[in-house]
Design an enzyme around this catalytic site. Sequence first.
Site, PDB file in Angstrom:
ATOM      1  N   GLY A   1       0.836  -1.197   0.000  1.00 14.57           N
ATOM      2  CA  GLY A   1       0.000   0.000   0.000  1.00 14.57           C
ATOM      3  C   GLY A   1       0.863   1.237   0.000  1.00 14.57           C
TER       4      GLY A   1
ATOM      5  CB  THR B   1       5.795  -6.422   3.967  1.00 18.50           C
ATOM      6  OG1 THR B   1       4.818  -7.377   4.411  1.00 18.50           O
ATOM      7  CG2 THR B   1       6.333  -6.903   2.632  1.00 18.50           C
ATOM      8  CB  ILE B   2       6.226  -9.869   8.338  1.00 14.32           C
ATOM      9  CG1 ILE B   2       4.715  -9.656   8.407  1.00 14.32           C
ATOM     10  CG2 ILE B   2       6.923  -9.002   9.379  1.00 14.32           C
ATOM     11  CD1 ILE B   2       4.083 -10.198   9.683  1.00 14.32           C
ATOM     12  CG  ASP B   3       2.280  -9.911   4.792  1.00 16.38           C
ATOM     13  OD1 ASP B   3       2.243 -10.790   5.667  1.00 16.38           O
ATOM     14  OD2 ASP B   3       1.559  -8.901   4.810  1.00 16.38           O
TER      15      ASP B   3
ATOM     16  NE  ARG C   1      -4.235 -31.825  24.113  1.00 12.98           N
ATOM     17  CZ  ARG C   1      -3.816 -31.135  25.150  1.00 12.98           C
ATOM     18  NH1 ARG C   1      -2.942 -30.164  24.998  1.00 12.98           N
ATOM     19  NH2 ARG C   1      -4.269 -31.380  26.355  1.00 12.98           N
TER      20      ARG C   1
ATOM     21  CG  HIS D   1      -5.401 -11.106   6.458  1.00 14.78           C
ATOM     22  ND1 HIS D   1      -6.398 -11.869   6.997  1.00 14.78           N
ATOM     23  CD2 HIS D   1      -4.917 -10.352   7.458  1.00 14.78           C
ATOM     24  CE1 HIS D   1      -6.541 -11.576   8.269  1.00 14.78           C
ATOM     25  NE2 HIS D   1      -5.649 -10.662   8.576  1.00 14.78           N
TER      26      HIS D   1
ATOM     27  CD  GLU E   1      -3.323 -13.038  10.044  1.00 14.55           C
ATOM     28  OE1 GLU E   1      -3.350 -12.510  11.150  1.00 14.55           O
ATOM     29  OE2 GLU E   1      -2.939 -12.423   9.011  1.00 14.55           O
TER      30      GLU E   1
END
EC number: 2.7.1.11
Lengths: 357, 357, 357, 357
Positions: free
Chosen positions: B113, B134-136, B171, B180, B231
């Site tokens: 952005g 960015t971590i993305d 488990r 995202h 996410e």
Amino acid sequence: MKRIGMLTSGGDCQALNAAMRGVVKGLSENVDELEIYGFLNGYKGLIYGDYRLLTSADFSGILTKGGTILGSSRQPFKQMRVPDANGLDKVEAMKSTYYKLRLDCLVILGGNGTEKTANLLREEGLNVIHLPKTIDNDIYGTDVTFGFQSAINIATDAIDCIHTTAASHNRVFIVEVMGHKVGWLTLYAGVAGGADIILLPEIPYDIEKVIAAINKRTKAGKGFTILAVAEGAISKEDAALSKKEYKEKVAKRKYPSVSYEIADRIFEETGVEVRVTVPGHTQRGGSPCPYDRVLCTRLGSAAAQAVMDEDYGNMIAMINGKTKRVPLGEVAGRLKTVDPDCQMIKEAKRIGISFGD
Amino acid sequence: MKRIGMLTSGGDCQALNAAMRGVVKGLSENVDELEIYGFLNGYKGLIYGDYRLLTSADFSGILTKGGTILGSSRQPFKQMRVPDANGLDKVEAMKSTYYKLRLDCLVILGGNGTEKTANLLREEGLNVIHLPKTIDNDIYGTDVTFGFQSAINIATDAIDCIHTTAASHNRVFIVEVMGHKVGWLTLYAGVAGGADIILLPEIPYDIEKVIAAINKRTKAGKGFTILAVAEGAISKEDAALSKKEYKEKVAKRKYPSVSYEIADRIFEETGVEVRVTVPGHTQRGGSPCPYDRVLCTRLGSAAAQAVMDEDYGNMIAMINGKTKRVPLGEVAGRLKTVDPDCQMIKEAKRIGISFGD
Amino acid sequence: MKRIGMLTSGGDCQALNAAMRGVVKGLSENVDELEIYGFLNGYKGLIYGDYRLLTSADFSGILTKGGTILGSSRQPFKQMRVPDANGLDKVEAMKSTYYKLRLDCLVILGGNGTEKTANLLREEGLNVIHLPKTIDNDIYGTDVTFGFQSAINIATDAIDCIHTTAASHNRVFIVEVMGHKVGWLTLYAGVAGGADIILLPEIPYDIEKVIAAINKRTKAGKGFTILAVAEGAISKEDAALSKKEYKEKVAKRKYPSVSYEIADRIFEETGVEVRVTVPGHTQRGGSPCPYDRVLCTRLGSAAAQAVMDEDYGNMIAMINGKTKRVPLGEVAGRLKTVDPDCQMIKEAKRIGISFGD
Amino acid sequence: MKRIGMLTSGGDCQALNAAMRGVVKGLSENVDELEIYGFLNGYKGLIYGDYRLLTSADFSGILTKGGTILGSSRQPFKQMRVPDANGLDKVEAMKSTYYKLRLDCLVILGGNGTEKTANLLREEGLNVIHLPKTIDNDIYGTDVTFGFQSAINIATDAIDCIHTTAASHNRVFIVEVMGHKVGWLTLYAGVAGGADIILLPEIPYDIEKVIAAINKRTKAGKGFTILAVAEGAISKEDAALSKKEYKEKVAKRKYPSVSYEIADRIFEETGVEVRVTVPGHTQRGGSPCPYDRVLCTRLGSAAAQAVMDEDYGNMIAMINGKTKRVPLGEVAGRLKTVDPDCQMIKEAKRIGISFGD
């Protein structure tokens, strides 16, 4: 010849393996013939006779390994006297396994619930030794439990990470720390992480005071506030409810935990963005920290000595820097909680930390 | 005399300070007279003329410091052309600040952005240099963004911690990783953490295949399964919905995120306990890892050279191990996503990792 | 049925186990019948037929485990053609073991020396695949070797620790980083740790320039200076010596390494206290970092594919983010060194780092 | 109005800033008008009146920061009564600074030597409070000193790293841990790191017993042995020497420290390769661990209360989990050493750790 049973029960934590290594190394060096029966998945293994004979190779290299090589499971104390699906009496089954294997004793690693069952087995005539394991630090009769410091480190790491992002964005952040009934972990991680507000189960909070503490910081030009909130944090109103009323209220709660509720209230009243972080089960995991490794090595070695002394029925505690045998009958079933008036709380309040009370 | 404006925009990450230090050290050593205007809280500072003149003391000791000394905020690109509450045109305001301070250029650190706005300013005639933060890792035109490796380390730590507890309790555990729209972080942390199943936004999952993968492990005698879930992970059915339908569905969702939904489905179909862990914002925080510090020092130094060369309008990228100037006009507005058929996905599948597809 | 031999040779490093896990998981998922022969202690195991048949249980949980489950040893390439004490020809012995076990191929993990022997075995007709392991990052033909990033992290940690103490005491500190012949590790750790001066084998230093760099900092009011010095750092005078003269000089050296010599010179000329820290073998140890785990998983998986393709005689390299098969004949015996004029050195110099040249 | 002087003296360690933050936050919240005089570089700043007035901004964000924002220096107690180069009496100079600034008290952070000088100033009539700082944990009158646990963590990390490399190569490794006179750090790091042999200044070693312990491991099939050796470890023969004789012997020593000497002896007698690692000053550096941050916050807050109570002349100690004021006159000049017969040594021996005695 010594025949030792060993099991780990309840929620796992970081230094279970280190503690078992201490016991076994302590015995191996000092007992000529030794058989170690490792029961799998906690009391379940003892009930159903599910075990592995362990050799010293099993204990090599596990000092730094998290989790438990024996596996664990939760077997609630309350259900120990309730027969299982096949009508089996669990207590009798455990005794039967014990006698069938002609064990000299059981070394049992676990928390409060585990300790109650261990004490029950003692009352039933078995030789037991308990090692106090829990990240919650809530076992009565020992200054500290193992897992606690390792969990503090992980929760503090989370707060540290949040600090940089909170400071960059002028936000309010809540870090939810494990602990439903007691607040030791939240208190220590909160102080270590420099949290501004710490909410504990033992100190019901007044949301207005929490908000006042945030506003005070804002006025002082500090753009962000960090809250360390125990899973079991409770408001003054909720603390006034009966247990039943509270349970009903919790069941209706829109959110997975109280932290989100607090977040909502803060946002409503201050307009500041609030974010919740839940490190969750990571707090039980990973490699034990050096503090816990020393603690467990000492407790394990002291347990080995107790076995050699044939002195049973005790928890091996750490009191004032010394390992000590504490009769299970004196401590089982008692919870060690944070005293709201203790010195550490006063010290924390003195430097400006709010507990919302 | 060089007059440089600098700002950090969007979600914070770990090596913003390291990158700014690189720029300023690179200039300070090579430019005799230098003025650094640090705009506070991202584009907001540029819009409203809120800045601090920075000296080299501000950049001392910040190589290892997380967050951003300038603060940050999200200023959506879409709203840049929407006047603010007082009718102020934000783009014109930014230009006005730029010209009033007679800046030679703006060094802008941020993600996708941020880059779009930087490109807009370039189109409006300002001299800008963009550093890809960015971590993305989703910025088109650079092999890697800073923050990415530090975030991988934190998410992997979480998976590591969960591993010991999962193995002890038999488990299923879900670790929800940030992301995202893109799955880079989940993919890398998942592989690094030894996750058994990895779910990414780019590869819609079939829940039956996820459950089959769990059952396959159970049959092979492996008592636990770890899922790394982005996410933005999305099921095949949801991926088939229109954007509007999907939004409506998400709004109705009972849970805070898709991970809980997946957990429920797994529990329903396998009967195995499933726990969800959400490291959340910790993934943006803490000290940058050495990899990111090297990356940022290089990008920052390369940006300084670009300023000295008066070569503007570029992102400073890292391509095949070399820093490179990439025209903003070619990359702004484009997203770098995980190609479901890329080599790394194939390599991961080959060793048995399921992507649920 | 596939019969694969595997060995780890040379100095150990952090992600050997992760790489072997990648190979074996890659094969196990895709090859029905598989026998893995793990040769113990490097080529020694191959020479003397010392091996263990490995099962997938051996590879469970080793992704994060440092060292090598197979053990390692240094077997200099030069001595491969020299018969052992019993007159055994080592190369013939290795071939004999290979043929006796009817292996399909050997997967060999190691550094430069190991690669040369691997190439020799290839020339002798064996099927070999090489995985590039070394903290030194000096293997020609791959962008990066595994172990490198983990070692950077440890060396950088050391510099970080030294930073706080240096700043508090106004001292000069030298951190000696591993690397006798190449400076990659020192360069990356030095930049990541914010070292002020970096001395590499590839860039002979002028001690006067080193001292000038320290004095420049002192004049600028910075009370401390940190040097990252490679084990193989060399002065301009020493670099001018013949190999023989240099060896003689080193033999006479009063100190265990060049760092102490540099420390003495700095103290003599500046009067400032200088301390030397040698992290040493810790740089090879501990758990591999997430970067190396991803790298090794990918290289291992790619090696598994090469085995399935029966495409032998290659090193599996990482080039521009992709795994690639590189013929051993093209790369064995070549060293990848730091080019003194490369972009990264320029970027480092631009921000004021001195290389003493 | 309160006027407080503060200084940090002696070798730095990890939580000095955290402790000062505790003091200042404790006072700021509770004292209306406050002036904090920070003396630079330890007692030097007090002697020469070199100080900065500190504001609460100076203490923001330093909880996690290693080193000391005030700087430190070593000012040996023995030379406090020796006039400086210009004939200045240092003690009188310190008193003069104190009175000129009309200080209410001095808060002094330091180790044993620092404490002696603090006690001297007390005897001279100044109001002093001492906070027990040292990685050595050798301050009499407190259970623990700050810096100790952080240093344990770093030394243990080093042993952990060495473990994987030792296990891979079947070597003997010596990790030299800080501590010239006392062995606390070596003992704790040794136990935490799983060292097989621990050599402390308090327990002179017999090299034959050290070698016997190594041989015992070899016979048991354990290919490697790790020794944690304190800088001040001493052989039985050397311990029998007079102080003068010992000094002369050390001066003639070929090696920088005793570890190398031990390494040589082991190699001579076992033929196994021995490597020495010296983490050195890294043990003082880096970010304080959560344990130390809690400890320091508590000690600092308790010191603030002592200032408010105008109760001076004490060290603030941690005893049995509680902060306590201990009169300096009772503790200054006394050393807390490891008792060779203490419980922890016995526990360590029980699990097979050799102390070479």
